[in-house]
Motif scaffolding. Structure first.
Motif, PDB file in Angstrom:
ATOM      1  N   PHE A  33      34.197  57.298   0.164  1.00  0.00           N
ATOM      2  CA  PHE A  33      35.121  58.231   0.124  1.00  0.00           C
ATOM      3  C   PHE A  33      34.934  59.312  -1.184  1.00  0.00           C
ATOM      4  O   PHE A  33      34.816  59.000  -2.252  1.00  0.00           O
ATOM      5  N   LYS A  34      34.882  60.691  -0.694  1.00  0.00           N
ATOM      6  CA  LYS A  34      34.448  61.432  -1.538  1.00  0.00           C
ATOM      7  C   LYS A  34      35.581  62.328  -2.433  1.00  0.00           C
ATOM      8  O   LYS A  34      35.706  63.299  -2.436  1.00  0.00           O
ATOM      9  N   VAL A  58      54.605  59.529   6.237  1.00  0.00           N
ATOM     10  CA  VAL A  58      53.769  60.624   6.874  1.00  0.00           C
ATOM     11  C   VAL A  58      52.327  60.905   5.936  1.00  0.00           C
ATOM     12  O   VAL A  58      51.294  61.507   6.648  1.00  0.00           O
ATOM     13  N   PRO A  59      52.622  61.341   4.933  1.00  0.00           N
ATOM     14  CA  PRO A  59      51.345  61.819   4.155  1.00  0.00           C
ATOM     15  C   PRO A  59      50.447  60.837   3.731  1.00  0.00           C
ATOM     16  O   PRO A  59      49.221  61.274   3.399  1.00  0.00           O
ATOM     17  N   HIS A  60      50.497  59.577   4.224  1.00  0.00           N
ATOM     18  CA  HIS A  60      49.586  58.610   3.808  1.00  0.00           C
ATOM     19  C   HIS A  60      49.165  57.464   4.837  1.00  0.00           C
ATOM     20  O   HIS A  60      48.014  56.877   4.574  1.00  0.00           O
ATOM     21  N   LYS A  81      41.721  56.338   6.603  1.00  0.00           N
ATOM     22  CA  LYS A  81      40.827  56.394   5.119  1.00  0.00           C
ATOM     23  C   LYS A  81      41.570  56.497   3.748  1.00  0.00           C
ATOM     24  O   LYS A  81      41.179  56.087   2.682  1.00  0.00           O
ATOM     25  N   ILE A  82      42.574  57.582   4.257  1.00  0.00           N
ATOM     26  CA  ILE A  82      43.555  58.050   2.888  1.00  0.00           C
ATOM     27  C   ILE A  82      44.195  56.761   2.483  1.00  0.00           C
ATOM     28  O   ILE A  82      44.167  56.313   1.106  1.00  0.00           O
ATOM     29  N   MET A 127      45.162  52.091  -1.575  1.00  0.00           N
ATOM     30  CA  MET A 127      45.560  50.951  -1.485  1.00  0.00           C
ATOM     31  C   MET A 127      44.259  50.340  -2.699  1.00  0.00           C
ATOM     32  O   MET A 127      44.866  49.375  -3.226  1.00  0.00           O
ATOM     33  N   GLU A 128      43.174  50.886  -2.695  1.00  0.00           N
ATOM     34  CA  GLU A 128      42.366  50.400  -3.741  1.00  0.00           C
ATOM     35  C   GLU A 128      42.737  50.708  -5.068  1.00  0.00           C
ATOM     36  O   GLU A 128      42.714  50.211  -6.073  1.00  0.00           O
TER      37      GLU A 128
END
Length: 412
Positions: A4-5, A206-208, A301-302, A307-308
């Motif tokens: 994840f960049k 929706v954003p996540h 991925k977002i 969550m990390e």
């Protein structure tokens, strides 16, 4: 997530390089509004430089280009949430306007005396106040579903509150205070067995996370552009065609009519009958670019990355004895929102103090006073993450809240 960049993404957001009170900005108020990447800013700039015109109303080049940009966004939104038809996508100013449209156009016309309206206690005021008005005007019964000790909504509570008299159920997919992601698909399925119409507020979801309105089987679904990288002033209302067709217009004026005579008017077909006046084409262009940006990264991925961050922050916060967390610390069915309090410190003081370290968080009742009363807190502080935040920023946030009590004379 090693692949994840985040540092590459951050380069797209000019505001994230700003300093606040001499410190690098650490923006953790994403549940309130998000920042815009260069791709969104450039799309809006390009529209104004080359294609600005009044849509739907002219045959000249600029009007045609503005119409194309606006309607292309409608189709992009349809695909983004997997709606069946473009005419089921109504553009509004924000989720609040979408909710009011439903309350006044559907609620005032199809809810009757003695009917039940059921909401969750954690709803944003935008999904409470309009229904209070509908209930009082129509002499309907307004009921609430309450949360369990882990700040979640048990299906037993759902089945107890939604009855054969229930005609409308409203619930946010994700709480803006607790971060809880509710089982909206299961709730909709049960509500439909009782003949109820279901509204899902997706402003925080929706954003996540990836949303599929047909899989959820929501009758209505709303969200705002500014919480997902788009500009303020553009929102979305999704509604099933058969419901929207029988609902009267919410606003009246230009562009939502078919014919106007001296004494009578006929209205345009969907979706235009709900979009009176000149629309926010710039906002639609920005929303289109924002959707492209999010889909290029991938919503799955977002959410995984957020969550990390959330797990990292929760672990650090649980080590601080005078910090109380409101919301489940179990990451299952949770988003990147953490509401908390610091013993002996008012949330507004907490927010002001951490701001001196460049950290932007929210403080107050978060437009959810019934929830605040339910959890026994008049207000909380709230940190909310997005994919452009980093663990290093979480560390700065943790250090800043550790200093709050020292600032207020507690010595630690």
């Amino acid at each position: 997530m090693r692949d994840f960049k985040v540092e590459e993404f951050r380069k797209d957001f000019p505001i994230l390089s700003e300093t606040v009170h001499g410190n690098p900005l650490v923006y953790l108020d994403n549940a309130a509004t998000t920042h815009k990447p260069n791709q969104v800013l450039e799309a809006m700039r390009n529209y104004h430089h080359k294609h600005n015109g009044n849509p739907h109303r002219g045959a000249h080049y600029l009007s045609v280009m503005a119409t194309e940009a606006y309607e292309n966004t409608r189709e992009k939104v349809r695909k983004f949430i997997n709606a069946a038809r473009t005419e089921e996508i109504i553009f509004t100013r924000n989720a609040t306007e979408s909710l009011n449209l439903i309350a006044y156009s559907y609620g005032m016309n199809f809810i009757n005396e003695g009917d039940e309206i059921v909401l969750c206690i954690s709803e944003h005021h935008s999904n409470i106040v309009p229904w209070q008005k509908v209930a009082k005007a129509k002499k309907a019964v307004l009921k609430y579903m309450y949360l369990n000790s882990d700040f979640r909504l048990d299906m037993n509570e759902v089945k107890e509150k939604i009855t054969d008299k229930t005609k409308f159920v409203g619930i946010a997919q994700m709480s803006n205070v607790l971060g809880t992601i509710y089982p909206v698909k299961e709730i909709a399925e049960y509500a439909h067995t009782k003949g109820a119409v279901v509204l899902v507020d997706g402003a925080q979801a929706v954003p996540h996370i990836k949303v599929d309105v047909r899989d959820i089987d929501a009758d209505f679904f709303v969200f705002s552009g500014h919480k997902m990288l788009a500009p303020m002033g553009i929102g979305v209302l999704y509604g099933k065609k058969e419901l929207l067709e029988k609902m009267p217009p919410f606003l009246f004026g230009g562009d939502m009519i078919e014919y106007v005579e001296e004494q009578n008017t006929t209205f345009a077909e969907l979706p235009f009958k709900f979009e009176a006046g000149t629309q926010n084409v710039e906002g639609a262009v920005g929303l289109s670019a924002a959707i492209d940006y999010l889909e290029d990264i991938g919503l799955d991925k977002i959410h995984e990355y957020e969550m990390e961050l959330t797990a990292y922050a929760l672990d650090k916060m649980k080590e601080i004895p005078y910090v109380k967390i409101y919301g489940s610390t179990d990451l299952k069915n949770r988003g990147g929102v953490i509401s908390f309090s610091i013993e002996g410190c008012h949330p507004h003081d907490v927010s002001s103090i951490v701001d001196t370290y460049g950290v932007a968080i929210r403080a107050g009742h978060h437009c959810a006073q019934p929830l605040m009363k339910f959890v026994g807190a008049p207000a909380t502080s709230r940190a909310s993450f997005y994919f452009y935040n980093t663990k290093e920023e979480v560390d700065v946030f943790i250090d800043s809240i550790k200093n709050v009590r020292r600032w207020l004379g507690y010595g630690s």
